[in-house]
Motif scaffolding. Structure first.
Motif, PDB file in Angstrom:
ATOM      1  N   HIS A  23     -26.170 -15.528 -13.808  1.00  0.00           N
ATOM      2  CA  HIS A  23     -25.983 -16.467 -14.914  1.00  0.00           C
ATOM      3  C   HIS A  23     -25.306 -17.748 -14.403  1.00  0.00           C
ATOM      4  O   HIS A  23     -24.959 -17.850 -13.216  1.00  0.00           O
ATOM      5  N   LEU A  24     -25.093 -18.694 -15.320  1.00  0.00           N
ATOM      6  CA  LEU A  24     -24.566 -19.998 -14.900  1.00  0.00           C
ATOM      7  C   LEU A  24     -23.112 -19.920 -14.434  1.00  0.00           C
ATOM      8  O   LEU A  24     -22.660 -20.787 -13.689  1.00  0.00           O
ATOM      9  N   GLY A  25     -22.364 -18.891 -14.848  1.00  0.00           N
ATOM     10  CA  GLY A  25     -21.010 -18.692 -14.325  1.00  0.00           C
ATOM     11  C   GLY A  25     -21.053 -18.436 -12.821  1.00  0.00           C
ATOM     12  O   GLY A  25     -20.265 -19.008 -12.050  1.00  0.00           O
ATOM     13  N   HIS A  26     -21.980 -17.591 -12.376  1.00  0.00           N
ATOM     14  CA  HIS A  26     -22.153 -17.348 -10.938  1.00  0.00           C
ATOM     15  C   HIS A  26     -22.588 -18.634 -10.228  1.00  0.00           C
ATOM     16  O   HIS A  26     -22.079 -18.975  -9.158  1.00  0.00           O
ATOM     17  N   LEU A  27     -23.564 -19.302 -10.823  1.00  0.00           N
ATOM     18  CA  LEU A  27     -24.197 -20.436 -10.126  1.00  0.00           C
ATOM     19  C   LEU A  27     -23.271 -21.643 -10.035  1.00  0.00           C
ATOM     20  O   LEU A  27     -23.211 -22.318  -9.012  1.00  0.00           O
ATOM     21  N   ARG A  28     -22.539 -21.909 -11.105  1.00  0.00           N
ATOM     22  CA  ARG A  28     -21.607 -23.047 -11.052  1.00  0.00           C
ATOM     23  C   ARG A  28     -20.506 -22.763 -10.028  1.00  0.00           C
ATOM     24  O   ARG A  28     -20.108 -23.643  -9.259  1.00  0.00           O
ATOM     25  N   THR A  29     -20.003 -21.534 -10.020  1.00  0.00           N
ATOM     26  CA  THR A  29     -18.983 -21.147  -9.032  1.00  0.00           C
ATOM     27  C   THR A  29     -19.513 -21.339  -7.617  1.00  0.00           C
ATOM     28  O   THR A  29     -18.861 -21.953  -6.764  1.00  0.00           O
ATOM     29  N   ALA A  30     -20.711 -20.838  -7.365  1.00  0.00           N
ATOM     30  CA  ALA A  30     -21.299 -20.944  -6.023  1.00  0.00           C
ATOM     31  C   ALA A  30     -21.493 -22.414  -5.642  1.00  0.00           C
ATOM     32  O   ALA A  30     -21.210 -22.812  -4.507  1.00  0.00           O
ATOM     33  N   TYR A  31     -21.936 -23.217  -6.595  1.00  0.00           N
ATOM     34  CA  TYR A  31     -22.193 -24.633  -6.324  1.00  0.00           C
ATOM     35  C   TYR A  31     -20.892 -25.362  -5.988  1.00  0.00           C
ATOM     36  O   TYR A  31     -20.817 -26.137  -5.034  1.00  0.00           O
ATOM     37  N   GLU A  32     -19.849 -25.094  -6.765  1.00  0.00           N
ATOM     38  CA  GLU A  32     -18.572 -25.774  -6.502  1.00  0.00           C
ATOM     39  C   GLU A  32     -17.993 -25.326  -5.158  1.00  0.00           C
ATOM     40  O   GLU A  32     -17.395 -26.127  -4.435  1.00  0.00           O
ATOM     41  N   LEU A  33     -18.185 -24.066  -4.805  1.00  0.00           N
ATOM     42  CA  LEU A  33     -17.684 -23.593  -3.506  1.00  0.00           C
ATOM     43  C   LEU A  33     -18.519 -24.173  -2.354  1.00  0.00           C
ATOM     44  O   LEU A  33     -17.977 -24.517  -1.303  1.00  0.00           O
ATOM     45  N   LEU A  34     -19.820 -24.283  -2.572  1.00  0.00           N
ATOM     46  CA  LEU A  34     -20.696 -24.903  -1.560  1.00  0.00           C
ATOM     47  C   LEU A  34     -20.182 -26.302  -1.218  1.00  0.00           C
ATOM     48  O   LEU A  34     -20.075 -26.671  -0.042  1.00  0.00           O
ATOM     49  N   ARG A  35     -19.845 -27.079  -2.259  1.00  0.00           N
ATOM     50  CA  ARG A  35     -19.377 -28.445  -2.062  1.00  0.00           C
ATOM     51  C   ARG A  35     -17.954 -28.469  -1.505  1.00  0.00           C
ATOM     52  O   ARG A  35     -17.671 -29.183  -0.553  1.00  0.00           O
ATOM     53  N   ALA A  36     -17.058 -27.690  -2.105  1.00  0.00           N
ATOM     54  CA  ALA A  36     -15.642 -27.750  -1.719  1.00  0.00           C
ATOM     55  C   ALA A  36     -15.435 -27.284  -0.278  1.00  0.00           C
ATOM     56  O   ALA A  36     -14.586 -27.819   0.438  1.00  0.00           O
ATOM     57  N   LEU A  37     -16.215 -26.280   0.136  1.00  0.00           N
ATOM     58  CA  LEU A  37     -16.040 -25.732   1.480  1.00  0.00           C
ATOM     59  C   LEU A  37     -16.947 -26.404   2.502  1.00  0.00           C
ATOM     60  O   LEU A  37     -16.961 -26.026   3.669  1.00  0.00           O
ATOM     61  N   LYS A  38     -17.740 -27.385   2.025  1.00  0.00           N
ATOM     62  CA  LYS A  38     -18.659 -28.116   2.912  1.00  0.00           C
ATOM     63  C   LYS A  38     -19.579 -27.141   3.655  1.00  0.00           C
ATOM     64  O   LYS A  38     -19.707 -27.173   4.881  1.00  0.00           O
ATOM     65  N   LEU A  39     -20.216 -26.271   2.878  1.00  0.00           N
ATOM     66  CA  LEU A  39     -21.118 -25.277   3.459  1.00  0.00           C
ATOM     67  C   LEU A  39     -22.527 -25.844   3.531  1.00  0.00           C
ATOM     68  O   LEU A  39     -22.959 -26.570   2.635  1.00  0.00           O
ATOM     69  N   GLN A  40     -23.236 -25.490   4.598  1.00  0.00           N
ATOM     70  CA  GLN A  40     -24.658 -25.840   4.662  1.00  0.00           C
ATOM     71  C   GLN A  40     -25.491 -24.756   4.003  1.00  0.00           C
ATOM     72  O   GLN A  40     -26.611 -25.003   3.568  1.00  0.00           O
TER      73      GLN A  40
END
Ligand code: ATP
Length: 221
Positions: A23-40
């Protein structure tokens, strides 16, 4: 190699879950972590046969298809189906051991919600996880970081507020990060759909379309 789209540099984010459904709770969390942690790359790893909980409502293939549909349009999001393909129980420590063998020097970041983190001492060989990966904890509504007990102790030893630490070492740190709090749960989604409700705006449109086709949470007639 089971991942859909392997990338070889920088920390690899790993987001496990039953995703029953995603759901969007998972996806928003993953997206914010992708950006915050500078993950490729951030890999979603749907569980096959979860050790800590009751049987899932949708089967593993259905949950996997929903995750694939959910992440398809976000660069950097990938899906790893190894736990679905594995027979028997899925323990995170086994999955991380496999990934560590595939990526000997690479930083691995295991993403968990605070609720999952608080249950970590019940996970199989939980202390070994820190030899294999960093643990990144996303705040979830209503949960506080532990200050006492075994988790309080590992927080003191391993906690960091620096993203750089996650890039410079392959494993061993704990990073707690606040994410936008979307109070959506898979349990409530399953109940909503079973009651004939529409999950619009709680899941991506692609997932909503697939849910309507699969009918995996619809009330049995
Ligand atoms: P259920 O309601 O079936 O227990 P869930 O919605 O909690 O499911 P899981 O697949 O069990 O979803 O969760 C996978 C991971 O996502 C866990 O680390 C969990 O803490 C996190 N998570 C779940 N829901 C949210 C949310 N709304 N916001 C942020 N993280 C979440």
């Amino acid at each position: 190699m089971n991942a859909d789209s392997p990338v070889t540099q920088g920390p690899l984010g790993l987001f496990g879950g039953t995703f029953d459904p995603i759901h969007l709770g998972h996806l928003r969390t993953a997206y914010e972590l992708l950006r915050a942690l500078k993950l490729q790359e951030l890999r979603f790893l749907p569980t096959g046969n979860p050790p800590h909980r009751d049987a899932t409502s949708a089967d593993a293939e259905q949950r996997l298809a929903l995750v694939r549909a959910a992440v398809a349009d976000q660069p950097g999001f990938t899906v790893d189906d190894r736990e679905v393909r594995r027979d028997g129980l899925s323990y995170s420590v086994d999955t991380l051991t496999e990934l560590r063998a595939e990526f000997p020097g690479r930083s691995l970041c295991l993403m968990v919600g605070m609720d999952a983190f608080l249950g970590l001492p019940h996970w199989h060989r939980w202390r070994d996880i820190f030899d294999l990966a960093h643990v990144v904890v996303a705040h979830r509504p209503g949960w506080k970081a532990p200050t006492q007990g075994p988790l309080g102790e590992v927080m003191v030893d391993r906690g960091t507020g620096a993203v750089r630490d996650l890039h410079e070492a392959p494993a061993g740190r704990i990073f707690v990060h606040a994410v936008t709090q979307l109070e959506i749960s898979s349990t409530e989604l399953r109940q909503l759909i079973a009651a004939g409700g529409d999950p619009r705006y709680l899941v991506p449109d692609s997932v909503r379309v697939l849910l309507a086709q699969l009918k995996c949470y619809a009330r049995r007639q």
